[in-house]
Design a protein around this motif. Structure first.
Motif, short mmCIF file in Angstrom:
data_model
loop_
_atom_site.label_atom_id
_atom_site.label_comp_id
_atom_site.label_asym_id
_atom_site.label_seq_id
_atom_site.Cartn_x
_atom_site.Cartn_y
_atom_site.Cartn_z
N MET A 32 0.85 -1.19 0.00
CA MET A 32 0.00 0.00 0.00
C MET A 32 0.88 1.23 0.00
N TYR A 33 0.66 2.11 -0.96
CA TYR A 33 1.51 3.29 -1.13
C TYR A 33 0.63 4.39 -1.71
N PHE A 34 -0.09 5.10 -0.82
CA PHE A 34 -1.13 6.05 -1.24
C PHE A 34 -0.74 7.48 -0.89
N THR A 35 -1.01 8.39 -1.80
CA THR A 35 -0.87 9.80 -1.50
C THR A 35 -1.93 10.58 -2.26
N ASP A 36 -1.97 11.87 -2.04
CA ASP A 36 -2.96 12.75 -2.66
C ASP A 36 -2.20 13.94 -3.26
N ARG A 37 -2.42 14.21 -4.54
CA ARG A 37 -1.69 15.27 -5.23
C ARG A 37 -2.55 16.49 -5.52
N SER A 38 -3.68 16.61 -4.83
CA SER A 38 -4.59 17.73 -5.10
C SER A 38 -3.98 19.08 -4.74
N SER A 39 -3.00 19.10 -3.86
CA SER A 39 -2.35 20.36 -3.48
C SER A 39 -1.23 20.73 -4.43
N GLY A 40 -0.91 19.82 -5.34
CA GLY A 40 0.24 20.02 -6.22
C GLY A 40 1.47 19.27 -5.76
N LYS A 41 1.39 18.72 -4.56
CA LYS A 41 2.48 17.93 -4.01
C LYS A 41 1.92 16.59 -3.51
N PRO A 42 2.75 15.55 -3.48
CA PRO A 42 2.26 14.25 -3.01
C PRO A 42 2.20 14.19 -1.48
N ILE A 43 1.09 14.64 -0.92
CA ILE A 43 0.96 14.71 0.54
C ILE A 43 -0.37 14.14 1.00
N ALA A 44 -0.31 13.11 1.83
CA ALA A 44 -1.46 12.58 2.55
C ALA A 44 -0.96 12.18 3.94
N LYS A 45 -1.63 12.65 4.98
CA LYS A 45 -1.18 12.41 6.35
C LYS A 45 -2.35 11.94 7.21
N ASP A 46 -2.02 11.46 8.41
CA ASP A 46 -2.98 11.22 9.48
C ASP A 46 -4.12 10.27 9.09
N PRO A 47 -3.83 9.04 8.71
CA PRO A 47 -4.88 8.14 8.22
C PRO A 47 -5.82 7.66 9.32
N LYS A 48 -7.10 7.52 8.96
CA LYS A 48 -8.09 6.90 9.82
C LYS A 48 -8.98 6.02 8.95
N VAL A 49 -9.04 4.71 9.26
CA VAL A 49 -9.75 3.74 8.43
C VAL A 49 -10.93 3.15 9.20
N ILE A 50 -12.07 3.04 8.52
CA ILE A 50 -13.26 2.40 9.07
C ILE A 50 -13.88 1.49 8.01
N TYR A 51 -14.82 0.64 8.44
CA TYR A 51 -15.59 -0.18 7.51
C TYR A 51 -17.03 0.29 7.57
N PHE A 52 -17.60 0.63 6.39
CA PHE A 52 -18.93 1.23 6.36
C PHE A 52 -19.57 0.95 5.01
N ASN A 53 -20.81 0.48 5.03
CA ASN A 53 -21.55 0.20 3.79
C ASN A 53 -20.77 -0.71 2.83
N ASP A 54 -20.25 -1.80 3.37
CA ASP A 54 -19.57 -2.83 2.58
C ASP A 54 -18.31 -2.34 1.88
N ALA A 55 -17.66 -1.36 2.45
CA ALA A 55 -16.40 -0.87 1.87
C ALA A 55 -15.52 -0.31 2.98
N TYR A 56 -14.22 -0.22 2.70
CA TYR A 56 -13.29 0.44 3.61
C TYR A 56 -13.20 1.92 3.23
N TRP A 57 -13.24 2.76 4.24
CA TRP A 57 -13.14 4.20 4.04
C TRP A 57 -11.92 4.71 4.79
N MET A 58 -11.21 5.62 4.16
CA MET A 58 -10.05 6.24 4.81
C MET A 58 -10.19 7.75 4.75
N TYR A 59 -10.06 8.37 5.92
CA TYR A 59 -10.06 9.82 6.04
C TYR A 59 -8.62 10.25 6.39
N TYR A 60 -8.16 11.33 5.79
CA TYR A 60 -6.75 11.72 5.96
C TYR A 60 -6.59 13.22 5.72
N SER A 61 -5.48 13.77 6.15
CA SER A 61 -5.21 15.21 6.04
C SER A 61 -4.49 15.53 4.74
#
Length: 328
Positions: A32-61
């Motif tokens: 697993m090697y996930f990041t978010d480039r919406s800011s223009g840089k590859p930055i995703a921090k502070d993961p929180k994972v739950i299971y909801f409605n038959d899927a895994y959800w991840m919230y992050y900064s």
């Protein structure tokens, strides 16, 4: 050697060199090697994972473009490895004007309850609450911010919320700082079983820190508690030292949610070796148990040490003699 023979040998040698570098990179990069480039840089921090409605959800900064404020990214997965971004939680209220980040979450019934911090307000940063029935669109709690600590042992700050249900009440674990704003440490508040998580329901469970930095590798910071119950005992994975110091992950346990004892004196999960993807840190943990009883520890890491990149990953854990171990 004839020229026509030399060229195929050179090409073959070059191919094997590329293959060697490719294998080396593949060994360094986790599954697993996930990041978010919406800011223009590859930055995703502070993961929180739950299971909801038959899927895994991840919230992050995620940071805003050009470094303006922070937001919360939302991603979904079917296998805990491959993630697709499906939304963003942006600032809406005046108390969020400088940003919001560091999400914690739990599922109660058909609703996701999100606990997050305001950003950029120094000692006035506080914990907020919002809820959703679809995982993407959230309604804010009317009493936000719902929690800041009182007492002369802290500076009034509360960040990095983690909420769990234990012994018939809800525990809110948070990070705060000493009155001088130098030492980051853990505190805890509680709310009754039937709470709507509003401000009036949260009370400090202990008028003082429940865990503060003492070991050399913890530096001046303990933050980002992630807690799970097993056999009537709470286990806390926490981040020791500030980002890229390096930040590493420790482990403590408690029978009552208030009094904590370290399980290990060294990091449970250390930063990577030189040349690996997380050589600068393995930080901000999130412990998650799947429906089929498997345990995964999510965390952030990078190898630049400059705050210009962060990736999210996970490792599988197993429990041996009532203690978690890294599953090899």
């Amino acid at each position: 050697m004839r020229q026509e023979m030399r060229l195929p040998l050179i090409v073959t040698g070059f191919f094997f060199i590329l293959l060697w570098f490719g294998n080396l990179y593949a060994q360094e990069k986790p599954e697993m090697y996930f990041t978010d480039r919406s800011s223009g840089k590859p930055i995703a921090k502070d993961p929180k994972v739950i299971y909801f409605n038959d899927a895994y959800w991840m919230y992050y900064s995620i940071p805003g473009k050009e470094g303006k404020g922070w937001h919360i990214g939302i991603a979904k997965s079917n296998n805990l490895i491959d993630w697709e971004k499906v939304g963003t939680l942006n600032k809406m209220s005046t108390y969020e004007q400088n940003g919001l980040c560091a999400p914690g979450a739990l599922v109660r019934g058909d609703t996701i309850h999100l606990f997050y911090q305001t950003y950029g307000n120094g000692p006035k940063d506080a914990i907020c609450h919002a809820y959703s029935t679809d995982g993407i669109h959230f309604t804010r709690n009317n009493s936000n911010p719902i929690f800041r600590p009182t007492g002369d042992w802290n500076n009034g700050r509360a960040i990095d919320a983690e909420v769990c249900f234990f012994q018939e009440q809800y525990f809110l674990f948070f990070a705060t700082r000493d009155p001088k704003g130098e030492i980051q440490m853990q505190g805890v508040a509680v709310a009754p079983k039937g709470t709507d998580f509003s401000k009036a329901h949260w009370k400090l469970a202990h008028d003082g820190p429940i865990l503060k930095p003492e070991l050399p590798w913890e530096g001046s910071c303990i933050e980002a508690a992630s807690v799970i119950e097993k056999d009537n005992t709470l286990y806390m994975f926490y981040a020791g030292s500030y980002n890229n110091d390096p930040q590493q992950i420790g482990l403590a346990k408690s029978e009552d949610g208030v009094h904590w004892k370290r399980v290990v004196q060294e990091p449970f999960l250390a930063n990577g070796k030189a040349g690996t993807w997380n050589q600068s840190e393995s930080g901000h943990p999130d412990i998650f148990k799947t429906k089929n009883g498997k345990y995964y520890l999510f965390f952030q890491g990078n190898n630049t040490g400059d705050g210009l990149s962060w990736y999210l990953s996970n490792i599988q854990l197993k429990w041996t003699e009532a203690l978690p171990k890294i599953h090899n």
